[in-house]
Design an enzyme around this catalytic site. Structure first.
Site, PDB file in Angstrom:
ATOM      1  NE  ARG A 167      -2.525   1.037   3.571  1.00  0.00           N
ATOM      2  CZ  ARG A 167      -3.282   0.926   4.657  1.00  0.00           C
ATOM      3  NH1 ARG A 167      -4.583   0.693   4.542  1.00  0.00           N
ATOM      4  NH2 ARG A 167      -2.749   1.026   5.859  1.00  0.00           N
ATOM      5  CE  LYS A 196      -2.572   4.659   7.376  1.00  0.00           C
ATOM      6  NZ  LYS A 196      -4.009   4.896   7.629  1.00  0.00           N
ATOM      7  CD  GLU A 205     -11.824   6.249   4.387  1.00  0.00           C
ATOM      8  OE1 GLU A 205     -11.043   6.143   5.352  1.00  0.00           O
ATOM      9  OE2 GLU A 205     -11.501   5.998   3.217  1.00  0.00           O
TER      10      GLU A 205
END
Length: 413
Positions: free
Chosen positions: A157, A259, A295
């Protein structure tokens, strides 16, 4: 694949007097601790392997000490483990690795945890060129073995995020080795079984000086750790969410799916307003139609209706959570139907159960949701039937309480 020891001996002078080459300036009041000795630690490999998206094959490994007794119990840090919450408790060591303008990372080093020195014109400070990850290490019931949960997924990720942010990134193998070194160097900070976990925070930052808008010429990869307990003050009790209708976390084509550090600064305003009103956190909707769930500030959302589990699909504005991915796989192995699709706010209000997943929260039941002044409650002030079952299986895997048939954990013994 047989390799030399993953954890080289640590230079004692280097740890006590960190090199300026790593732009680190530490306080002189550093704890008087002996550096960890890794000379006797080597790898045991199993047949399970994964491939990094950098083209490197990573063999799952177990780090073991060749001269330690299986009955040896590691000395723990002298803190009250019963009161550990989710806040920073600095451990002993951090890991630092530099990357030059050619995209090549140098050999990383362990340093005493402390402040870092950085140019005011660093890319991360001026243009937000930074990423971070979060994963956990758990101490098994025997008190000796330590488990990492899916570290290669965090590595992949980070590499995906780095590509979006025009940054070089460690290979999957470099990432996992660095995490392993850091956790073992700080193993006395891994909480006793059942008392929490060691939160591992890898950071990738553009630390090279840059004035005009451009990728930084130099990057720094840092890992630090902290023992943690529950993320929400409610613990594992249900949390109360408010659906945010005006502020938005991400937009199509933006960076909501990686992220990057800026994603989290953007939610602080709405989160602060919500907490001032007594809510635990904020649930965001899509920014176009304002009716589809995305989210929560730092975790993914799931709903349960008639034993069917649904969660918003990953399509660029939602972070692909590793706990989310794991929860979907666990649910399917438990016989549940799981749908990844657009989920409307109306479906949320009519759900039988709602829960959140994330590295920090693991699994958190939602006790109520408030939308445009309407409050809907779920359950009886505890986990729902489905979320409780999934929570039990997932946490048992993470802590080594059941056999890991998924091959998700890395055992550091």
């Amino acid at each position: 694949m047989e390799r030399a020891a993953i954890l080289p001996s640590v230079n004692q002078n280097y740890l006590l007097c960190p090199s300026r080459a790593f732009s680190t300036r530490l306080h002189s009041s550093t704890r008087n601790l002996s550096p960890p000795s890794f000379a006797s630690i080597k790898l045991q490999h199993s047949s399970s392997s994964v491939s990094s998206n950098g083209g490197i094959s990573l063999t799952r490994c177990n780090a073991v000490s060749s001269n330690s007794s299986s009955t040896l119990v590691t000395e723990l840090a002298d803190i009250d483990w019963d009161t550990v919450g989710f806040g920073l408790k600095p451990a002993d060591y951090m890991y630092v690795m530099k990357c030059n303008i050619d995209g090549e990372f140098s050999k990383g080093e362990l340093q005493r945890f402390g402040n870092i020195e950085i140019s005011p014109s660093a890319g991360v400070l001026n243009y937000g060129q930074g990423l971070f990850e979060g994963l956990k290490a758990y101490r098994k019931k025997d008190g000796n073995n330590i488990l990492l949960f899916r570290p290669e997924e965090n590595a992949k990720r980070m590499r995906n995020g780095a590509e979006r942010m025009c940054m070089p990134a460690p290979t999957v193998e470099q990432f996992v080795e660095a995490v392993t070194e850091t956790v073992l160097a700080n193993k006395r900070w891994v909480p006793p079984p059942g008392k929490g976990s060691l939160y591992v925070r890898p950071l990738l930052m553009g630390t090279g000086a840059v004035l005009g808008l451009a990728p930084a010429p130099e990057y720094t990869f840092i890992i630090y750790v902290s023992p943690v307990g529950n993320y929400f003050k409610e613990g594992v009790a249900p949390i109360n969410l408010i659906v945010e209708n005006e502020f938005h976390r991400a937009t199509p084509g933006g960076t909501g799916g990686v992220k990057t550090i800026g994603n989290y600064a953007a939610v602080l305003k709405a989160q602060s307003i919500a907490k001032a009103k007594g809510y635990s956190d904020v649930l965001y909707l899509d920014c176009i139609y304002k009716r589809y769930l995305e989210e929560v500030s730092s975790c993914n959302i799931f709903i349960v209706k008639d034993n069917v589990i649904s969660t918003p699909e990953i399509k660029g504005t939602i972070l692909p959570g590793i706990t989310r991915k794991s929860m979907i796989d666990v649910a399917r192995t438990q016989g549940f139907q799981v749908e990844e699709r657009n989920v409307t706010v109306d479906e949320l209000l009519e759900a039988d159960e709602v829960f959140c997943t994330g590295t920090a929260v693991v699994v958190s039941p939602v006790g109520s949701v408030t939308y445009k002044g309407k409050r809907v409650s779920y359950g009886e002030g505890t986990f729902g039937t489905v979320s409780k079952q999934l929570y039990t299986v997932l946490t048992s895997l993470q802590m080594g309480l059941i056999e890991d048939n998924m091959k998700w954990t890395v055992n550091l013994s």
